[in-house]
Design an enzyme around this catalytic site. Structure first.
Site, short mmCIF file in Angstrom:
data_model
loop_
_atom_site.label_atom_id
_atom_site.label_comp_id
_atom_site.label_asym_id
_atom_site.label_seq_id
_atom_site.Cartn_x
_atom_site.Cartn_y
_atom_site.Cartn_z
N HIS A 143 -66.22 12.22 -4.64
CA HIS A 143 -65.62 11.16 -3.83
C HIS A 143 -65.15 10.07 -4.80
O HIS A 143 -65.96 9.45 -5.49
CB HIS A 143 -66.64 10.56 -2.86
CG HIS A 143 -67.12 11.50 -1.81
ND1 HIS A 143 -66.77 11.38 -0.48
CD2 HIS A 143 -67.94 12.58 -1.88
CE1 HIS A 143 -67.35 12.34 0.22
NE2 HIS A 143 -68.07 13.09 -0.62
N LYS A 224 -58.80 19.61 1.38
CA LYS A 224 -60.18 19.48 1.86
C LYS A 224 -60.15 19.40 3.38
O LYS A 224 -59.43 18.61 3.97
CB LYS A 224 -60.82 18.21 1.30
CG LYS A 224 -62.18 17.87 1.90
CD LYS A 224 -63.25 18.89 1.51
CE LYS A 224 -64.60 18.56 2.14
NZ LYS A 224 -65.16 17.29 1.66
N HIS A 226 -62.67 18.47 6.35
CA HIS A 226 -63.96 17.80 6.53
C HIS A 226 -64.20 17.54 8.01
O HIS A 226 -63.30 17.12 8.73
CB HIS A 226 -63.99 16.47 5.76
CG HIS A 226 -65.36 15.90 5.60
ND1 HIS A 226 -66.05 15.34 6.65
CD2 HIS A 226 -66.19 15.81 4.52
CE1 HIS A 226 -67.24 14.92 6.23
NE2 HIS A 226 -67.34 15.20 4.94
N HIS A 279 -71.15 22.37 0.68
CA HIS A 279 -72.40 22.18 1.43
C HIS A 279 -72.93 23.48 2.02
O HIS A 279 -73.35 23.53 3.16
CB HIS A 279 -72.21 21.15 2.55
CG HIS A 279 -71.96 19.76 2.06
ND1 HIS A 279 -72.82 19.11 1.19
CD2 HIS A 279 -70.94 18.90 2.29
CE1 HIS A 279 -72.33 17.90 0.93
NE2 HIS A 279 -71.20 17.76 1.57
N HIS A 327 -71.80 8.62 6.32
CA HIS A 327 -70.93 9.10 7.38
C HIS A 327 -70.73 8.07 8.49
O HIS A 327 -70.39 8.42 9.61
CB HIS A 327 -71.44 10.44 7.92
CG HIS A 327 -71.33 11.52 6.90
ND1 HIS A 327 -70.13 12.15 6.61
CD2 HIS A 327 -72.23 12.05 6.04
CE1 HIS A 327 -70.32 13.02 5.64
NE2 HIS A 327 -71.58 12.97 5.28
N ASP A 367 -71.21 15.37 -4.98
CA ASP A 367 -71.06 14.59 -3.75
C ASP A 367 -71.25 13.11 -4.07
O ASP A 367 -71.98 12.39 -3.41
CB ASP A 367 -72.04 15.05 -2.67
CG ASP A 367 -71.54 14.77 -1.26
OD1 ASP A 367 -70.43 14.22 -1.13
OD2 ASP A 367 -72.25 15.10 -0.30
#
Length: 573
Positions: A143, A224, A226, A279, A327, A367
């Site tokens: 990230h 990506k 997500h 993940h 999140h 991550d």
């Protein structure tokens, strides 16, 4: 003829064939299987630099000019640890690339000198004797939240980042996505002067193919998907359809809440196509509780991240708060709390350990700042290997040393992510022709802190003492940026990986970048069988009520580690 004991030889020139080396304070041992720089059969004129030593004019240093092929740099007598083997060699670098692994020196006075390792007046020497050399690490799950992650990553042995973001925006804090061509251009510019290879991921959560092609032309290297943007079967299929046409990779963080379907529905949407499953683990996210089962499929390239590496007595306690922050969840909302708790399962975290040791989970990323720690990718990998050695003993083929296990684990953050994302022609291993992205380790600090990080042939980061001292070693010795980290040098020794269509569309002409743009390649045909030493496909089952994990029919019991190596013996905090 004078004879040296093995101990004396190691003191003078470093260990040789048959010698074993402990990695940091772990239970892991490596054994050198070949010595190309000296040792049995070649002892007597090893390339060693220093006063009264070999690499002097008309002795180990010859007359070869750079124009005649002399290397720019030679790393002498270093133990190379890579997925393909564990050997000792002199390593030559020229024009920022690896040119040879063999014996360096002067062929006028020495026997067995490799033709690409002829030391001349233009050759610099890095003493690798007694040290370990690995390929620069690749963090496949980054990230881009703040630029300071670059310093932490380099200080941990990482030289390539794959991921996305635009800074501390909520989307970036959660999803490793750099959305849209404007953001992509600005991030490519912002990252231009860092000694780090970059592969940005665009937003794949859309059924609009044109929006994805627009991002590819803008400079992303792949996509990506997500769950925070909606990883629906329709979005997965649409993204993979564009990826197949464009020749790029897709990284997937699937649907924890199973709102749009279960793991079987996601696999049906993937439809046998290559995909990097982020993940594939016990707490990072994705279909609860059985996302870990995707590691059994031939087309899935699975990775996990370092916050759950390895499973310890503290792993569960720290995860809930981390998850709520990452999140954008609120502990005041019961549904948010239930969502977070559904992702944290000790049984699947424990199974993640075993699946790594079997080679079923192929990659490890960080991550970064989104539950993981970017400076600990390498460290957590070797802690996991140590825990598995203690629990399972030697792997098949190992006896007295752990070469098979070490080669498996080093591949998880070097060659495997390079293959998965189409970067292996440039990086990912210590092999001739590749960028000289290399990490030099003192064995006592292996995996903890590098002795030096070499980026594109130039030292970019190193353990360095007080700059006002009379010699380089007085305390405090800290990981510090070197000349290779200066912006112009960093741009000259690093690359941006982009989609082939970006180059065809003239991206290099549109952006005022100093570094090379390199297209990703050979991505869509990849599968689990292409993951070196990490291609296992065991049968994985998760009980939906108890979360018990069975691997090839056997229950894997939770035994969280209470103590780890590479921890408080090395760090104050």
């Amino acid at each position: 003829m004078t004879e040296l004991s093995r101990a004396r030889y190691a003191e003078l020139f470093g260990p040789t064939t048959g010698d074993r080396i402990r990695l940091a304070d772990t239970d892991l041992l490596i054994e050198i299987t070949e010595d190309r720089s000296g040792g049995p059969g070649l002892a007597g004129d090893e390339a060693v630099f220093g006063g009264g030593k070999v690499l002097r004019e008309s002795m180990g240093q010859g007359r070869a000019t750079r124009a005649e092929g002399a290397p720019d740099t030679v790393i002498t007598g270093v133990v190379v640890v890579d997925h393909w083997g564990i050997i000792k060699a002199d390593v030559g670098i020229r024009d920022g690339r690896i040119v040879a692994l063999g014996k360096a020196g002067n062929p006028d006075t020495m026997s067995g000198v490799h033709p690409d390792l002829v030391v001349g007046p233009s050759t610099e020497i890095i003493a690798g004797n007694g040290k370990i050399l690995t390929a620069g690490g690749i963090d496949c799950h980054v990230h881009f939240i703040c630029p300071q992650i670059m310093d932490e990553a380099l200080g941990g042995g990482i030289t390539t980042m794959i991921g996305g973001g635009t800074g501390p925006a909520e989307g970036s804090k959660a999803t490793t996505v750099t959305p849209g061509s404007w953001h992509t251009a600005r991030m490519l510019e912002a990252l231009d002067g860092w000694p780090m290879n970059i592969a940005l991921l665009g937003k794949g959560n859309t059924v609009s193919s044109e929006s994805m092609w627009e991002q590819l032309r803008g400079g992303v290297s792949g996509f990506k998907l997500h769950e925070d943007w909606g990883s629906t079967p329709a979005a997965i299929d649409a993204c993979l359809t564009v990826a197949d046409a464009a020749g790029v990779q897709v990284a997937l963080h699937s649907d924890t809440l199973n709102e749009a379907g279960f793991v079987e529905d996601t696999l049906a949407a993937i439809a046998g196509r290559a995909i990097h499953a982020y993940h594939t683990e016990g707490a990072g996210g994705g279909h609860a509780p059985d996302i870990i089962t995707v590691a059994a499929h031939a087309n899935v390239l699975p990775s996990s991240t370092n916050p759950t590496r390895p499973h310890t007595v503290n792993t569960l306690d720290e995860h809930l708060d981390m998850l709520m922050v990452c999140h954008h969840l609120s502990p005041k909302i019961p549904e948010d709390l239930a969502f977070a708790e559904s992702r944290i399962r000790p049984s699947t975290i424990a199974a993640e350990d075993l699946l790594h040791d079997l080679g079923a989970i192929s990659m490890i990323g960080s991550d970064s700042q989104a539950m993981g720690r970017i400076g600990e990718v390498v460290l957590r990998t070797w802690q996991t290997a140590h825990v598995m050695k203690r629990r399972r003993g030697f792997l098949a083929g190992d006896n007295g040393a752990d070469n098979q296990r070490v080669q498996r684990y080093v591949a998880k953050y070097t060659i495997c992510p390079a293959v998965a994302h189409g970067l292996e022609a440039e990086i990912g291993s210590v092999e001739v022709g590749k960028l000289a992205d290399l990490v030099l380790w003192d064995p006592a600090f292996f995996g903890v802190r590098p002795h030096a990080v070499i980026k594109g042939g130039m030292i970019a980061w190193a353990a360095m003492g007080d700059a006002n001292a009379s010699i380089p070693t007085p305390q405090p010795v800290l990981p510090r940026p070197m000349f290779g980290a200066a912006p112009k040098a960093a741009a000259a020794t690093s690359v941006h990986f982009v989609a082939p269509h970006a180059l065809e569309d003239g991206l290099a002409d549109r952006l005022d970048l100093s570094r090379r743009l390199v297209p990703v390649a050979n991505v869509r045909s990849r599968g689990k069988s292409d993951m070196p030493r990490n291609d296992a496909q065991p049968r994985i089952e998760v009980d939906p009520d108890t979360f018990t994990v069975r691997i090839d029919g056997d229950v894997w019991e939770e035994q969280p580690a209470a103590e780890l190596p590479m921890a408080q013996r090395y760090f104050l905090f």
